[in-house]
Design an enzyme around this catalytic site. Structure first.
Site, short mmCIF file in Angstrom:
data_model
loop_
_atom_site.label_atom_id
_atom_site.label_comp_id
_atom_site.label_asym_id
_atom_site.label_seq_id
_atom_site.Cartn_x
_atom_site.Cartn_y
_atom_site.Cartn_z
N ARG A 1 -25.47 35.73 122.92
CA ARG A 1 -26.26 36.91 123.38
C ARG A 1 -25.55 38.24 123.10
O ARG A 1 -25.80 39.24 123.76
CB ARG A 1 -26.60 36.80 124.86
CG ARG A 1 -27.47 35.62 125.20
CD ARG A 1 -28.34 35.88 126.40
NE ARG A 1 -29.25 34.78 126.60
CZ ARG A 1 -29.01 33.71 127.32
NH1 ARG A 1 -27.85 33.60 127.96
NH2 ARG A 1 -29.90 32.76 127.43
N LYS B 1 -29.95 48.84 112.91
CA LYS B 1 -31.01 47.93 112.47
C LYS B 1 -30.37 46.69 111.85
O LYS B 1 -29.47 46.80 111.02
CB LYS B 1 -31.91 48.59 111.44
CG LYS B 1 -32.96 49.51 112.05
CD LYS B 1 -33.95 49.97 110.99
CE LYS B 1 -35.00 50.89 111.61
NZ LYS B 1 -35.91 51.46 110.59
N GLU C 1 -30.85 57.34 99.11
CA GLU C 1 -30.82 57.56 100.56
C GLU C 1 -30.14 58.90 100.89
O GLU C 1 -30.50 59.56 101.86
CB GLU C 1 -30.10 56.40 101.27
CG GLU C 1 -30.74 55.03 101.05
CD GLU C 1 -32.06 54.82 101.81
OE1 GLU C 1 -32.51 55.74 102.51
OE2 GLU C 1 -32.64 53.72 101.68
N LYS D 1 -27.85 61.01 110.22
CA LYS D 1 -28.48 59.79 110.73
C LYS D 1 -28.18 59.63 112.22
O LYS D 1 -29.06 59.26 113.00
CB LYS D 1 -28.02 58.56 109.95
CG LYS D 1 -28.71 57.31 110.46
CD LYS D 1 -28.93 56.25 109.45
CE LYS D 1 -29.79 55.13 110.04
NZ LYS D 1 -29.93 54.00 109.15
N GLU E 1 -36.99 53.60 117.05
CA GLU E 1 -38.06 54.04 116.13
C GLU E 1 -39.45 54.07 116.75
O GLU E 1 -40.38 53.42 116.29
CB GLU E 1 -38.05 53.17 114.86
CG GLU E 1 -38.80 53.85 113.71
CD GLU E 1 -38.59 53.17 112.36
OE1 GLU E 1 -37.43 52.98 111.97
OE2 GLU E 1 -39.59 52.85 111.72
N ARG F 1 -37.38 58.75 114.34
CA ARG F 1 -36.61 57.89 113.41
C ARG F 1 -37.46 57.46 112.21
O ARG F 1 -36.92 57.18 111.14
CB ARG F 1 -36.06 56.66 114.15
CG ARG F 1 -35.16 55.83 113.26
CD ARG F 1 -34.33 54.81 114.02
NE ARG F 1 -33.50 54.05 113.09
CZ ARG F 1 -32.47 53.29 113.42
NH1 ARG F 1 -32.12 53.19 114.69
NH2 ARG F 1 -31.79 52.64 112.51
N ASN G 1 -37.78 56.92 106.97
CA ASN G 1 -38.51 56.08 106.01
C ASN G 1 -39.18 56.91 104.92
O ASN G 1 -40.05 56.40 104.21
CB ASN G 1 -39.56 55.25 106.75
CG ASN G 1 -38.91 54.25 107.69
OD1 ASN G 1 -37.91 53.65 107.35
ND2 ASN G 1 -39.47 54.11 108.88
N HIS H 1 -40.16 55.37 101.66
CA HIS H 1 -39.99 53.93 101.80
C HIS H 1 -41.31 53.14 101.73
O HIS H 1 -41.29 51.98 101.34
CB HIS H 1 -39.24 53.60 103.09
CG HIS H 1 -37.76 53.84 102.99
ND1 HIS H 1 -37.23 55.07 102.67
CD2 HIS H 1 -36.69 53.01 103.15
CE1 HIS H 1 -35.91 54.99 102.66
NE2 HIS H 1 -35.56 53.75 102.94
N HIS I 1 -41.24 50.16 99.26
CA HIS I 1 -41.41 48.75 99.64
C HIS I 1 -42.53 48.10 98.83
O HIS I 1 -42.43 46.92 98.46
CB HIS I 1 -41.69 48.64 101.14
CG HIS I 1 -40.47 48.86 101.98
ND1 HIS I 1 -40.51 49.28 103.28
CD2 HIS I 1 -39.15 48.73 101.67
CE1 HIS I 1 -39.28 49.40 103.75
NE2 HIS I 1 -38.44 49.07 102.79
N HIS J 1 -33.40 48.69 95.91
CA HIS J 1 -34.07 49.41 96.99
C HIS J 1 -33.92 50.93 96.85
O HIS J 1 -34.90 51.67 96.92
CB HIS J 1 -33.52 48.93 98.34
CG HIS J 1 -34.00 49.74 99.49
ND1 HIS J 1 -35.33 49.76 99.89
CD2 HIS J 1 -33.37 50.61 100.32
CE1 HIS J 1 -35.47 50.58 100.92
NE2 HIS J 1 -34.30 51.12 101.20
N1 GLY Z 1 -32.92 52.89 107.19
C1 GLY Z 1 -33.76 53.54 108.12
C2 GLY Z 1 -33.29 53.43 109.52
O1 GLY Z 1 -32.20 52.97 109.80
O2 GLY Z 1 -34.01 53.80 110.40
#
Ligand code: GLY
Length: 384
Positions: free
Chosen positions: A131, A153, A195, A238, A248, A252, A256, A259, A263, A277
């Protein structure tokens, strides 16, 4: 023992009192234990277990140095094949099985050394093993330095799509050593640049100007002051967004930018090396600018041109030559419709009023997206 020569981390202080430090510098790999101990990931003792994860590419370039740096500790080393295939259920299962059979406990420190794949796999495993185990990321690609290692993430891929199974799980420390970028293939630097450019386009016109002057140095000299400046700058940007909206539900989503388009293209090429990517993100940012202009959202009439001029000056227009003759607008639209940012049947995309002024554009008309894709395919991906 405190290390007075260590740089000051950029700190992310979360509301739940969790704290994550980001160290940006060079020559860190040989000093992992002292950096970990000095910056909040706990004391390493010969008894405390370390679950060390890296891939075959990291092993080739840095395995011996990392192993030497950690030789005094109780290391459970797990090496996976380089590439997206390691973000799978089977790779996760193998990692967890190895860790559990080696007798990890809740103090075991997970150290994930690598690019986005390793960060996502190692972060996910750290979040679910017992956990939750303490986690340190050591990113080794530009993309991981500026984006994927920061913000918590984690994910593996599912048969129905990329990053669909995962968690939000913050590391204790991110150790960004620009010396690890020296071995990166140029395409990987370009992918990371996508990025970097994203942060400038979201809300930072002065940083865009900085990139206009320094983008070449960044791409050509990975282990340089320019790179470290850009990495630290992007990390702060960031951190700022993630601290406002860790999971998000709002701002946040701006991260994207480009993106949704990216994608759809990555999916069309099967997430293969045909299109990395970050290369797809560069294309996606240009398409977002084009969409914004077509919809009359762009307040700066020069938006798309300024962007494409900048990319052309770096020989990134396009970032990679792709053959789009087998792609279909319907398929690209169908992938876009499955984007996590959408709600119900509505397309939500990140649009641009100007470079440095991005916003979440809700209910984007599908015909506008179709028009952007139609032109892109007509130019066979050249962005002209
Ligand atoms: N790569 C986008 C984020 O971490 O929200």
């Amino acid at each position: 023992m405190p290390d007075s020569s260590a740089p000051q981390p950029i700190w992310l202080d979360f509301k739940d009192k969790h704290r994550c430090g980001i160290l940006v510098g060079s020559g860190f790999l040989d000093r992992l234990p002292v950096l970990i101990e000095t910056h909040g990931a706990g004391v390493l003792t010969p008894e405390r277990k370390v679950l060390l994860l890296y891939d075959s590419a990291v092993e080739t370039h840095y395995g011996a140095r990392i192993d030497t740096a950690l030789r005094a500790y109780n290391v459970i080393k797990h090496v996976v094949p380089a590439g997206e295939g390691s973000k799978s259920f089977s790779a996760l299962e193998a990692l967890c099985t190895r860790a559990l059979s080696a007798g990890i406990d809740r103090k075991t420190l997970v150290i994930a050394v690598g690019g986005g794949v390793i960060g996502d796999l190692g972060g996910f495993a750290a979040s679910i093993l017992l956990r939750g185990l303490p986690l340190v990321h050591v990113p080794t690609t530009l993309l991981a330095h500026v984006d994927s290692a920061i913000g918590g993430k984690t994910a593996i891929n599912a048969a129905s799509g990329k990053n669909l199974i995962g968690t939000f799980y913050q590391p204790h420390l991110v150790i960004a050593d620009s010396a690890t970028l020296a071995s990166l293939p140029r395409r990987q630097m370009i992918a990371g640049y996508g990025e970097v450019l994203k942060y400038a386009c979201i809300n930072d016109p002065p940083f865009f100007q900085w990139l206009q002057h320094n983008g070449k140095s960044l791409l050509n000299e990975p282990n340089s002051d320019a790179t470290r400046y850009a990495v630290a700058h992007c990390a702060r940007k960031k951190a700022d967004i993630v601290l406002q909206d860790e999971t998000e539900h709002g701002v946040r989503a701006l991260l994207n930018l480009g993106h949704s388009f990216a994608h759809a293209l990555e999916s069309a090429y099967g997430y293969s090396d045909t299109l990395l990517h970050g290369e797809a993100v560069i294309i996606g940012i240009v398409l977002a600018a084009r969409l914004s202009r077509q919809l009359g959202i762009a307040q700066d009439p020069q938006l798309e041109k300024t962007l494409t001029d900048h990319l052309a000056s770096l020989d990134l227009l396009p970032p990679v030559a792709i053959d789009t003759s087998a792609l279909r607008v319907d398929d690209l639209m169908a992938t876009m419709a499955r984007d996590k940012k959408n709600v119900g049947a509505h397309f939500n995309v990140i649009a641009l009023r100007a470079i440095g002024d991005a916003f979440i554009y809700k209910n984007c008309p599908p015909e506008a997206l179709r028009a952007v894709w139609t032109r892109f395919l007509a130019s066979n991906g050249s962005l002209s």
